[in-house]
Design a protein around this motif. Structure first.
Motif, PDB file in Angstrom:
ATOM      1  N   HIS A 199      65.336  45.223  57.539  1.00 49.33           N
ATOM      2  CA  HIS A 199      64.107  44.534  57.979  1.00 49.33           C
ATOM      3  C   HIS A 199      63.314  44.032  56.761  1.00 49.33           C
ATOM      4  O   HIS A 199      63.863  43.392  55.895  1.00 49.33           O
ATOM      5  CB  HIS A 199      63.263  45.428  58.895  1.00 49.33           C
ATOM      6  N   THR A 200      62.046  44.460  56.663  1.00 45.79           N
ATOM      7  CA  THR A 200      61.170  43.881  55.642  1.00 45.79           C
ATOM      8  C   THR A 200      61.543  44.291  54.226  1.00 45.79           C
ATOM      9  O   THR A 200      61.719  45.475  53.944  1.00 45.79           O
ATOM     10  CB  THR A 200      59.719  44.371  55.884  1.00 45.79           C
TER      11      THR A 200
ATOM     12  N   PHE B  40      60.208  40.715  62.197  1.00 45.63           N
ATOM     13  CA  PHE B  40      59.751  39.908  61.059  1.00 45.63           C
ATOM     14  C   PHE B  40      58.550  39.037  61.460  1.00 45.63           C
ATOM     15  O   PHE B  40      57.595  38.888  60.692  1.00 45.63           O
ATOM     16  CB  PHE B  40      60.903  39.045  60.541  1.00 45.63           C
TER      17      PHE B  40
ATOM     18  N   SER C 115      65.414  41.854  65.295  1.00 51.83           N
ATOM     19  CA  SER C 115      65.072  41.661  63.883  1.00 51.83           C
ATOM     20  C   SER C 115      64.097  40.506  63.714  1.00 51.83           C
ATOM     21  O   SER C 115      63.157  40.575  62.912  1.00 51.83           O
ATOM     22  CB  SER C 115      66.328  41.382  63.063  1.00 51.83           C
TER      23      SER C 115
ATOM     24  N   SER D  18      63.336  39.221  55.281  1.00 52.70           N
ATOM     25  CA  SER D  18      63.858  40.236  56.187  1.00 52.70           C
ATOM     26  C   SER D  18      65.366  40.345  56.009  1.00 52.70           C
ATOM     27  O   SER D  18      66.061  39.335  55.929  1.00 52.70           O
ATOM     28  CB  SER D  18      63.552  39.885  57.646  1.00 52.70           C
TER      29      SER D  18
END
Ligand code: ATP
Ligand code: MG
Length: 432
Positions: A266-267, A237, A233, A167
């Motif tokens: 993020h991802t 995740f 965040s 992440s």
């Protein structure tokens, strides 16, 4: 002496092109099941779409662009990647509107252009297959995207893969991490590679992506971005991981994995291959992630400023299949070859191949008035299942010799019958 193709490009022809068709057809089949629809954008874009989209400090923009001013003095670039063009199209055509699917799930297949140093699996014109799901901030969208990639490679029979995730958090998290990384790397500034020295203040996350040994030494002990994720965040995740777990998808987390494009947050994920044929080398065969913020960056509405996508290189997908010893389906053999010999037979030969083709068969004939032996040789070379032999005598008698190439058996058939019933005569011949 003729001309040569430009450096870093390939001609893809018989023997190879069937592999491409196969890989592309598998991708289309998988995308259909996931309800992703194709979007074809131009091969070139206004440079600004790419520089704003991909990020002005990325290698892609600073070093690898095929850009030029056209005759109207517009600054144009051949597209180096697919996401920014697709998001540009999404915004331009208001695909966020109520009459469209939301999230907007789309895919592309086509050439990309980067001025790189060509080597095995690295070209200047290469080809990508990619998906984008725009307008969803649900972690399930990230996981669905990863599943598409896994299913694609599974359908191709590729087994030696590893899913790696990380992440990059939201903007606030990344800002904090960025500073931590600068603080950590700065004391070693003089020992870093030239590229990394330049990137340290421009885009320090890029240092983690460096393949230079000088940098690797410090990258190994760099602080982990995962320690800098804020609550939002972190929760995002955790949800992605929980969904992967719920679907029994195996993965490893690599907190040093960043991606080469600025738009990710993020991802992020990569599929890695350690196929036996790679002799221990690890190759990235698919890469992607979430790009919240890109839609507004390209002028779209804040209400739909979320997205997830991936891209994979067709060249590398094929190399990976080869490294796993996977057999590709062969191009289908000829069903029918028409041998024509002598005065007046060419017209009838043309009618015969047309009847075969109208019956759905794959058919060809001799065009060069060659001797019978040479014509049989052509038929054999293309693995023709049956051969029709049409000489002057046969033509006079309104018939043709039908030869089953597997058994060698021959039979005379009236031209009228074969024209009116090619499919039946063909299948009866094969049964015989
Ligand atoms: P790399 O680190 O190998 O340069 P990248 O981060 O530039 O990769 P992306 O922009 O994420 O790659 O593109 C996704 C995929 O496209 C890569 O995993 C690879 O399979 C393929 N790809 C990228 N650049 C090239 C190229 N020049 N030639 C062939 N395939 C490429
Ligand atoms: Mg690259």
């Amino acid at each position: 002496m003729g001309y040569q193709k430009p450096k870093g490009t390939n001609d893809i022809y018989t023997g190879e092109v069937e592999k491409w068709q196969y890989v592309e057809s598998v991708a289309r089949d998988i995308f259909k099941r996931y309800d992703f629809h194709e979007l074809r954008t131009p091969m070139f874009e206004h440079l600004e779409v790419i520089s704003r989209g991909v990020g002005g400090t990325t290698d892609i923009v600073t070093k690898e662009m095929y850009d030029f001013h056209d005759k109207g003095d517009r600054h144009i670039t051949l597209r180096p990647e697919g996401t920014a063009p697709l998001v540009r199209a999404y915004v331009e055509h208001k695909f966020f509107g109520p009459e469209h699917k939301n999230p907007f799930k789309t895919f592309y297949i086509g050439p990309m252009f980067r001025y790189e140093r060509p080597q095995s699996g690295r070209l200047r014109q290469f080809h990508q297959i990619g998906i984008e799901a725009i307008g969803s901030s649900n972690p399930a969208t990230d996981v669905e995207g990863i599943l598409v990639a896994l299913d694609f490679y599974k359908a191709l029979g590729v087994k030696h893969t590893k899913l790696v995730i990380n992440s990059l958090g939201n903007v606030a998290s990344r800002k904090k991490y960025r500073q931590a990384l600068i603080d950590y790397l700065e004391p070693h500034f003089d020992e870093l590679s030239g590229d990394s020295q330049r990137r340290l203040h421009e885009n320090p996350l890029r240092v983690l992506d460096s393949k230079d040994e000088k940098d690797q030494k410090y990258v190994v002990n760099a602080p982990s971005i995962l320690d800098y994720l804020d609550e939002e965040s972190h929760a995002f995740f955790e949800e992605v991981k929980a969904l992967l777990d719920a679907l029994d998808v195996e993965y490893v987390i690599d907190h040093r994995m960043v991606r080469g494009l600025d738009y990710y947050n993020h991802t992020v994920f990569e599929l890695m291959s350690n196929a036996p044929g790679f002799n221990g080398a690890i190759t990235t065969i698919c890469a992607g992630g979430r790009y919240d913020g890109l839609v507004t960056e390209l002028g779209g509405p804040e209400s739909h400023d979320t997205g997830f996508g991936f891209a994979l290189g067709i060249e590398r997908a094929i190399i990976t299949m080869e490294a796993e010893g996977i057999e590709f389906p062969k191009a289908p053999a000829l069903d029918v070859y028409v041998i024509n010999l002598g005065e007046g037979t060419s017209t009838e030969a043309l009618k015969l191949v047309q009847s075969a083709r109208n019956a759905g068969l794959i058919a060809d004939r001799d065009f060069l008035n060659r001797k019978v032996k040479a014509q049989f040789k052509s038929a054999n070379k293309e693995d023709a299942k049956i051969v029709l032999v049409l000489g002057e005598d046969e033509l006079k008698n309104n018939e043709v010799v039908v030869k089953n190439m597997a058994t060698g058996s021959e039979e005379k058939v009236a031209l009228h019958d074969i024209h009116s019933n090619f499919a039946d005569i063909f299948s009866k011949q094969l049964e015989a």
